[in-house]
Design a protein around this motif. Sequence first.
Motif, PDB file in Angstrom:
ATOM      1  N   PHE A  50       0.847  -1.199   0.000  1.00  0.00           N
ATOM      2  CA  PHE A  50       0.000   0.000   0.000  1.00  0.00           C
ATOM      3  C   PHE A  50       0.880   1.246   0.000  1.00  0.00           C
ATOM      4  O   PHE A  50       1.836   1.349   0.771  1.00  0.00           O
ATOM      5  N   SER A  51       0.528   2.212  -0.848  1.00  0.00           N
ATOM      6  CA  SER A  51       1.212   3.504  -0.806  1.00  0.00           C
ATOM      7  C   SER A  51       0.544   4.357   0.273  1.00  0.00           C
ATOM      8  O   SER A  51      -0.518   3.979   0.802  1.00  0.00           O
ATOM      9  N   GLY A  52       1.112   5.527   0.559  1.00  0.00           N
ATOM     10  CA  GLY A  52       0.484   6.457   1.505  1.00  0.00           C
ATOM     11  C   GLY A  52      -0.911   6.824   1.040  1.00  0.00           C
ATOM     12  O   GLY A  52      -1.855   6.915   1.840  1.00  0.00           O
ATOM     13  N   SER A  53      -1.033   7.005  -0.269  1.00  0.00           N
ATOM     14  CA  SER A  53      -2.333   7.377  -0.818  1.00  0.00           C
ATOM     15  C   SER A  53      -3.340   6.226  -0.664  1.00  0.00           C
ATOM     16  O   SER A  53      -4.511   6.455  -0.338  1.00  0.00           O
ATOM     17  N   ASP A  54      -2.900   4.984  -0.850  1.00  0.00           N
ATOM     18  CA  ASP A  54      -3.788   3.822  -0.639  1.00  0.00           C
ATOM     19  C   ASP A  54      -4.234   3.754   0.827  1.00  0.00           C
ATOM     20  O   ASP A  54      -5.392   3.454   1.117  1.00  0.00           O
ATOM     21  N   LEU A  55      -3.302   4.030   1.742  1.00  0.00           N
ATOM     22  CA  LEU A  55      -3.635   3.942   3.170  1.00  0.00           C
ATOM     23  C   LEU A  55      -4.676   5.000   3.538  1.00  0.00           C
ATOM     24  O   LEU A  55      -5.614   4.733   4.288  1.00  0.00           O
ATOM     25  N   ARG A  56      -4.504   6.190   2.952  1.00  0.00           N
ATOM     26  CA  ARG A  56      -5.494   7.237   3.224  1.00  0.00           C
ATOM     27  C   ARG A  56      -6.867   6.806   2.706  1.00  0.00           C
ATOM     28  O   ARG A  56      -7.883   7.006   3.359  1.00  0.00           O
ATOM     29  N   GLU A  57      -6.872   6.197   1.544  1.00  0.00           N
ATOM     30  CA  GLU A  57      -8.134   5.728   0.935  1.00  0.00           C
ATOM     31  C   GLU A  57      -8.777   4.649   1.818  1.00  0.00           C
ATOM     32  O   GLU A  57      -9.982   4.652   2.040  1.00  0.00           O
ATOM     33  N   LEU A  58      -7.947   3.736   2.318  1.00  0.00           N
ATOM     34  CA  LEU A  58      -8.449   2.676   3.198  1.00  0.00           C
ATOM     35  C   LEU A  58      -9.124   3.286   4.438  1.00  0.00           C
ATOM     36  O   LEU A  58     -10.239   2.905   4.811  1.00  0.00           O
ATOM     37  N   CYS A  59      -8.451   4.264   5.052  1.00  0.00           N
ATOM     38  CA  CYS A  59      -8.990   4.889   6.267  1.00  0.00           C
ATOM     39  C   CYS A  59     -10.276   5.654   5.943  1.00  0.00           C
ATOM     40  O   CYS A  59     -11.219   5.677   6.736  1.00  0.00           O
ATOM     41  N   ARG A  60     -10.285   6.275   4.768  1.00  0.00           N
ATOM     42  CA  ARG A  60     -11.482   7.030   4.374  1.00  0.00           C
ATOM     43  C   ARG A  60     -12.676   6.075   4.219  1.00  0.00           C
ATOM     44  O   ARG A  60     -13.767   6.350   4.695  1.00  0.00           O
ATOM     45  N   HIS A  61     -12.436   4.935   3.589  1.00  0.00           N
ATOM     46  CA  HIS A  61     -13.514   3.955   3.420  1.00  0.00           C
ATOM     47  C   HIS A  61     -14.016   3.482   4.782  1.00  0.00           C
ATOM     48  O   HIS A  61     -15.216   3.357   5.000  1.00  0.00           O
ATOM     49  N   ALA A  62     -13.079   3.194   5.688  1.00  0.00           N
ATOM     50  CA  ALA A  62     -13.466   2.691   7.002  1.00  0.00           C
ATOM     51  C   ALA A  62     -14.299   3.731   7.740  1.00  0.00           C
ATOM     52  O   ALA A  62     -15.312   3.406   8.372  1.00  0.00           O
ATOM     53  N   SER A  63     -13.897   5.002   7.649  1.00  0.00           N
ATOM     54  CA  SER A  63     -14.646   6.029   8.383  1.00  0.00           C
ATOM     55  C   SER A  63     -16.017   6.261   7.734  1.00  0.00           C
ATOM     56  O   SER A  63     -16.993   6.518   8.428  1.00  0.00           O
ATOM     57  N   MET A  64     -16.084   6.118   6.408  1.00  0.00           N
ATOM     58  CA  MET A  64     -17.382   6.265   5.742  1.00  0.00           C
ATOM     59  C   MET A  64     -18.326   5.140   6.156  1.00  0.00           C
ATOM     60  O   MET A  64     -19.513   5.338   6.362  1.00  0.00           O
ATOM     61  N   TYR A  65     -17.747   3.959   6.309  1.00  0.00           N
ATOM     62  CA  TYR A  65     -18.552   2.804   6.731  1.00  0.00           C
ATOM     63  C   TYR A  65     -19.150   3.078   8.112  1.00  0.00           C
ATOM     64  O   TYR A  65     -20.331   2.892   8.361  1.00  0.00           O
ATOM     65  N   ARG A  66     -18.287   3.587   9.004  1.00  0.00           N
ATOM     66  CA  ARG A  66     -18.726   3.873  10.369  1.00  0.00           C
ATOM     67  C   ARG A  66     -19.815   4.946  10.367  1.00  0.00           C
ATOM     68  O   ARG A  66     -20.813   4.854  11.082  1.00  0.00           O
ATOM     69  N   MET A  67     -19.595   5.946   9.532  1.00  0.00           N
ATOM     70  CA  MET A  67     -20.547   7.060   9.439  1.00  0.00           C
ATOM     71  C   MET A  67     -21.909   6.562   8.938  1.00  0.00           C
ATOM     72  O   MET A  67     -22.945   6.920   9.482  1.00  0.00           O
ATOM     73  N   ARG A  68     -21.894   5.688   7.935  1.00  0.00           N
ATOM     74  CA  ARG A  68     -23.160   5.166   7.392  1.00  0.00           C
ATOM     75  C   ARG A  68     -23.903   4.368   8.449  1.00  0.00           C
ATOM     76  O   ARG A  68     -25.112   4.487   8.604  1.00  0.00           O
ATOM     77  N   LEU A  69     -23.149   3.559   9.213  1.00  0.00           N
ATOM     78  CA  LEU A  69     -23.782   2.781  10.282  1.00  0.00           C
ATOM     79  C   LEU A  69     -24.425   3.706  11.308  1.00  0.00           C
ATOM     80  O   LEU A  69     -25.555   3.507  11.727  1.00  0.00           O
ATOM     81  N   PHE A  70     -23.672   4.763  11.652  1.00  0.00           N
ATOM     82  CA  PHE A  70     -24.164   5.717  12.643  1.00  0.00           C
ATOM     83  C   PHE A  70     -25.460   6.361  12.147  1.00  0.00           C
ATOM     84  O   PHE A  70     -26.441   6.466  12.880  1.00  0.00           O
TER      85      PHE A  70
END
Length: 268
Positions: free
Chosen positions: A220-240
């Motif tokens: 994973f590049s730095g940009s991939d890691l940021r994308e991964l974290c963004r997806h995870a936070s979006m998932y959490r937000m949708r659940l909320f």
Amino acid sequence: VIASHLVTPEDIDVSWADIAGLDGVIQELRETVVLPVRHRELFRRSQLWRAPKGVLLHGPPGCGKTLIAKAIAKDAGMRFINLDVAVLTDKWYGESQKLATAVFTLAQKIQPCIIFIDEIESFLRMRGSGDHEATAMMKTQFMLQWDGLMSSANVCVLVLGATNRPQDLDKAILRRMPAQFHIGVPHDSQRQAILRLILQSEQLNPSVNLKELARLTPGFSGSDLRELCRHASMYRMRLFMRENLNMGEGASEGEFQWDFASKDQSLQ
Ligand code: ATP
């Protein structure tokens, strides 16, 4: 047109603190590029310690080359011309020789200044091989102007190139960029540092283990890691949203699933 691509150091939105896991290369860049600019008077007397006129950052996409270029400009107090090659060659089509002269004239007027060229290989690739005549003339003019910089010790202008394909740069260009730095795909501990930086202001579940996450993300590049974290936070937000506000669809109960073998995927 070029002035619209110009940023002053105060307005640059990246500093070294925004870059994780690259302490070694940052240290080298500060010594090689930043210090000779910040202490020009001191370094002027030395033949060995001169601010370079050409520096190349090479390595795969998304690993921090653009971040580094901006942080150098901020730290060194240099103005930053981001030469968007596609836009500029298009706008100046037929007058591209003038473009090369205009860029260097402006840079010298507002020095200390960095001329940043992302994907420099597509701009200055393989001179002479099947080039359109106007492009070839622009490149020749660019090289001439660049050589003019090299011969004037009092001018503080740096051509900073970035590329994913250093093999496509011809020798004449590489010679003008004696300082070259590889910005590679981050290894385990670098990924951990990048994740820590990306997530520093987020509210994390105490069970999140960054070391483990770094272990699971080789390649994973730095940009991939940021994308991964963004997806995870979006998932959490949708659940909320679904649980508390009766809004939104798409996030199902349970764990956030990510198939670490494949970066190119949507949320499951
Ligand atoms: P390209 O070759 O595609 O232009 P690049 O190497 O210039 O890529 P950047 O644009 O600097 O990559 O990085 C993309 C994004 O990835 C950054 O905005 C940042 O969010 C993140 N990133 C990459 N590397 C790092 C790093 N070492 N530390 C923190 N963030 C990083």
